[in-house]
Write an enzyme that holds these catalytic residues in place. Structure first.
Site, mmCIF file in Angstrom:
data_model
loop_
_atom_site.group_PDB
_atom_site.id
_atom_site.type_symbol
_atom_site.label_atom_id
_atom_site.label_comp_id
_atom_site.label_asym_id
_atom_site.label_seq_id
_atom_site.Cartn_x
_atom_site.Cartn_y
_atom_site.Cartn_z
ATOM 1 N N THR A 295 12.094 -5.632 5.451
ATOM 2 C CA THR A 295 11.666 -6.865 5.558
ATOM 3 C C THR A 295 11.256 -7.386 4.578
ATOM 4 O O THR A 295 11.648 -7.397 3.118
ATOM 5 C CB THR A 295 10.284 -6.967 6.677
ATOM 6 O OG1 THR A 295 9.663 -6.132 5.727
ATOM 7 C CG2 THR A 295 10.592 -5.590 7.712
ATOM 8 N N ASP B 292 11.512 2.166 5.828
ATOM 9 C CA ASP B 292 11.635 1.246 5.528
ATOM 10 C C ASP B 292 12.251 0.526 6.331
ATOM 11 O O ASP B 292 13.665 1.200 5.927
ATOM 12 C CB ASP B 292 10.814 1.083 3.869
ATOM 13 C CG ASP B 292 10.340 -0.090 4.474
ATOM 14 O OD1 ASP B 292 10.333 -1.130 4.641
ATOM 15 O OD2 ASP B 292 9.135 -0.059 3.610
ATOM 16 N N GLY C 44 -8.506 -19.485 13.707
ATOM 17 C CA GLY C 44 -9.263 -18.179 14.448
ATOM 18 C C GLY C 44 -9.971 -17.750 13.037
ATOM 19 O O GLY C 44 -9.870 -16.317 12.555
ATOM 20 N N TYR D 201 -2.234 -10.658 14.579
ATOM 21 C CA TYR D 201 -1.895 -9.626 13.626
ATOM 22 C C TYR D 201 -2.737 -8.327 14.283
ATOM 23 O O TYR D 201 -2.850 -7.503 14.323
ATOM 24 C CB TYR D 201 -2.166 -10.201 12.152
ATOM 25 C CG TYR D 201 -2.702 -8.753 11.623
ATOM 26 C CD1 TYR D 201 -1.642 -8.196 11.055
ATOM 27 C CD2 TYR D 201 -3.351 -8.550 10.655
ATOM 28 C CE1 TYR D 201 -1.792 -6.580 10.162
ATOM 29 C CE2 TYR D 201 -3.783 -7.407 9.621
ATOM 30 C CZ TYR D 201 -3.044 -6.228 9.521
ATOM 31 O OH TYR D 201 -3.118 -5.439 8.888
ATOM 32 N N SER D 202 -4.404 -8.472 13.892
ATOM 33 C CA SER D 202 -5.449 -7.848 14.544
ATOM 34 C C SER D 202 -5.137 -7.210 15.933
ATOM 35 O O SER D 202 -5.905 -6.690 15.821
ATOM 36 C CB SER D 202 -6.985 -8.401 14.101
ATOM 37 O OG SER D 202 -6.605 -9.072 14.625
ATOM 38 N N LEU E 290 -3.573 -13.563 -0.977
ATOM 39 C CA LEU E 290 -4.371 -14.510 -1.489
ATOM 40 C C LEU E 290 -4.785 -14.065 -3.147
ATOM 41 O O LEU E 290 -4.427 -14.973 -4.144
ATOM 42 C CB LEU E 290 -6.153 -13.667 -1.495
ATOM 43 C CG LEU E 290 -6.920 -14.828 -2.226
ATOM 44 C CD1 LEU E 290 -7.333 -16.250 -1.748
ATOM 45 C CD2 LEU E 290 -8.619 -14.031 -1.845
ATOM 46 N N ILE F 202 11.526 1.593 12.813
ATOM 47 C CA ILE F 202 10.719 2.260 13.014
ATOM 48 C C ILE F 202 10.584 2.471 14.970
ATOM 49 O O ILE F 202 10.595 3.283 15.621
ATOM 50 C CB ILE F 202 8.616 2.301 13.225
ATOM 51 C CG1 ILE F 202 8.133 0.785 12.838
ATOM 52 C CG2 ILE F 202 8.782 2.745 11.320
ATOM 53 C CD1 ILE F 202 6.936 0.535 12.987
ATOM 54 N N THR G 237 -6.628 -1.803 10.647
ATOM 55 C CA THR G 237 -7.322 -2.233 9.280
ATOM 56 C C THR G 237 -9.207 -2.797 9.988
ATOM 57 O O THR G 237 -8.746 -2.014 10.726
ATOM 58 C CB THR G 237 -6.560 -3.924 9.351
ATOM 59 O OG1 THR G 237 -7.681 -4.660 8.538
ATOM 60 C CG2 THR G 237 -5.981 -4.306 10.519
ATOM 61 N N ASP G 238 -9.510 -3.192 9.157
ATOM 62 C CA ASP G 238 -11.192 -3.699 9.591
ATOM 63 C C ASP G 238 -10.758 -4.627 10.595
ATOM 64 O O ASP G 238 -12.450 -5.316 11.233
ATOM 65 C CB ASP G 238 -11.816 -3.947 8.447
ATOM 66 C CG ASP G 238 -11.757 -5.288 7.456
ATOM 67 O OD1 ASP G 238 -10.600 -5.322 7.627
ATOM 68 O OD2 ASP G 238 -12.946 -4.936 6.395
ATOM 69 N N GLU G 239 -10.092 -5.376 10.078
ATOM 70 C CA GLU G 239 -9.679 -6.518 11.532
ATOM 71 C C GLU G 239 -9.173 -6.392 12.884
ATOM 72 O O GLU G 239 -9.708 -7.747 13.308
ATOM 73 C CB GLU G 239 -8.988 -7.594 10.616
ATOM 74 C CG GLU G 239 -8.869 -7.550 9.150
ATOM 75 C CD GLU G 239 -7.396 -9.006 8.937
ATOM 76 O OE1 GLU G 239 -7.066 -9.900 10.004
ATOM 77 O OE2 GLU G 239 -7.134 -8.538 7.851
ATOM 78 N N LYS H 103 -2.818 -4.892 16.085
ATOM 79 C CA LYS H 103 -2.885 -3.081 15.315
ATOM 80 C C LYS H 103 -3.891 -2.842 15.917
ATOM 81 O O LYS H 103 -3.888 -1.941 15.932
ATOM 82 C CB LYS H 103 -3.772 -3.566 13.424
ATOM 83 C CG LYS H 103 -2.921 -4.538 12.478
ATOM 84 C CD LYS H 103 -1.313 -3.617 12.315
ATOM 85 C CE LYS H 103 -2.244 -2.081 11.345
ATOM 86 N NZ LYS H 103 -1.681 -1.006 10.827
ATOM 87 N N ILE I 234 1.130 -1.377 -0.031
ATOM 88 C CA ILE I 234 0.008 0.242 0.227
ATOM 89 C C ILE I 234 0.739 1.309 0.315
ATOM 90 O O ILE I 234 0.542 2.314 -0.870
ATOM 91 C CB ILE I 234 -0.961 -0.311 1.286
ATOM 92 C CG1 ILE I 234 -1.549 -1.590 0.793
ATOM 93 C CG2 ILE I 234 -1.722 1.418 1.651
ATOM 94 C CD1 ILE I 234 -2.258 -1.075 1.725
#
Ligand SMILES: NC(=O)c1ccc[n+]([C@@H]2O[C@H](COP(=O)([O-])OP(=O)(O)OC[C@H]3O[C@@H](n4cnc5c(N)ncnc54)[C@H](O)[C@@H]3O)[C@@H](O)[C@H]2O)c1
Length: 355
Positions: free
Chosen positions: A40, A37, A294, A161-162, A201, A67, A136-138, A165, A15
């Protein structure tokens, strides 16, 4: 609000690289962008080589660093007189977070903390500055068959991950409430488009179709995601940076829900049309695999606040965006092969490691 020197973290990722290109090519921004950056496995300067060639040392600066390194963050803020940060740097792949959560906690939580601290120490009480956090929406967890995530939905993250975040989102808001740091925050649904690391994906499916390898679909394939073309995400981030209300969060989404299996079938059809391959043969590669632990069932985002308050709109129709995306990955096989073979890591070593 107009900014002069924007620090973008994670600008060599999917992104971030599209965002830098978007800002230079599609907005009236006249200032400088500094890309911090760590490079990674997911960060690839090849994603941004066109901008680097045109703007390096003029309006574009690359800083190779972590960071989490507070002193380096402070140096960058001072050296470039940074007046806005768009923070994207993160470990971003859910499957990797299940196998090894440690790096997710370090970068996503501690890294965000280091940046917030650096902002406070350099900016002090300035109000003409901005910390924009890309999330994220997660963080909202999993939905049943109906309903949408809004900005006031309670956080309920399920994966490392979520969760990491979600923690970073809370920290960013805490710095607004506690220290008055001028922040904005966006939570976006699944992005697709060019330069996505080929473990996610859509690129996985396209390259497996090309190589006639199995197309792995988790569980029964009926998990639902909302999809948004990456440039539309970036136009929303830019809109919020310019016109968002300080302290506010905005949901960004495609209003475009797809079951994974339907998405993969559509990709097969587009791939067959674009390459002349036999559609039945390509669809025959679809293979259901053991579900991800999950695995959230459905994400769906209500982005009406962003539309109503800031007049933002999605601009890329999904079928058109998917076709463009399939074409891009097929036209950029060299890019993918340099990643998949690890060749790009040697290139980074040679060109970037001592910057
Ligand atoms: N991809 C999506 O669909 C999506 C959707 C919503 C939100 N987001 C968020 O957007 C952001 C960018 O996602 P992406 O898909 O481009 O990720 P990405 O994995 O493609 O890129 C992440 C970038 O961050 C860099 N990075 C990682 N750790 C770092 C560190 N410690 N210091 C400096 N740089 C570091 C990497 O080198 C890479 O360039 C993330 O914060 C992610 O949570 C992504």
């Amino acid at each position: 609000m107009k900014f002069n020197n924007i620090l973008i973290t994670g600008g060599a990722g999917f992104i971030g690289s599209n965002l830098i290109r978007y800002i230079f090519e599609k907005t009236d921004f006249t200032g400088r962008i500094i890309n911090l950056d760590k490079l990674t496995y997911a960060g690839n300067p090849l994603n941004i080589v066109d901008i680097e060639q045109k703007e390096h040392g003029k309006r574009y600066f690359f800083e190779h660093g972590d960071i989490c390194d507070y002193d380096n963050d402070v140096r960058i803020f001072k050296q470039y007189d940074v007046d806005a940060i768009i923070h994207l740097a993160a470990e971003s792949h859910v499957d990797r977070s299940i196998i090894g959560p440690g790096e997710f906690i370090r970068t996503n939580i501690n890294g965000t903390f280091a940046l917030l601290e650096a902002c406070c120490s350099v900016w002090k009480d300035r109000k003409d500055v901005r910390f924009h956090h890309v999330s994220t929406d997660e963080v909202f967890g999993s939905l049943g068959a109906v309903g949408y995530f809004t900005e006031t939905t309670a956080y309920d993250p399920r994966s490392p991950y979520s969760s990491s975040k979600a923690s970073s989102d809370h920290l960013v808001r805490a710095y607004f409430h506690t220290y008055g740091l001028p922040i904005t925050l966006t939570n976006c649904s699944n992005n697709y488009g060019p330069y996505q690391f080929p473990e996610k994906l859509i690129p996985v499916m396209i390259y497996n179709m090309r190589d006639r390898k199995p197309l792995p679909v988790y569980g029964d394939g009926k998990n639902i995601r909302d999809w948004l073309y990456v440039e539309d995400h970036n136009s929303a981030v830019w809109t919020v940076l310019q016109n968002g209300k300080i302290g506010e969060s905005y949901n960004i989404g495609g209003e475009n829900e797809w079951e994974n299996i339907k998405l993969v079938n559509t990709l097969c059809e587009i791939f067959a049309q674009e390459t002349g391959a036999d559609e039945a043969e390509i669809k025959g590669l679809i293979t259901f695999v053991k579900d991800r632990p999950g695995h959230d069932r459905r994400y769906a985002i209500d982005c009406s606040k962003l539309k109503k308050e800031l007049d933002w709109r999605q601009s890329v129709d999904f079928n058109r965006g998917l076709r463009k995306t399939v074409r891009w990955y097929l036209d950029n096989i060299k890019w993918a092969e340099s990643i998949r073979s690890g060749e790009y890591l040697k290139w980074i070593e040679k060109n970037y490691k001592d910057r």
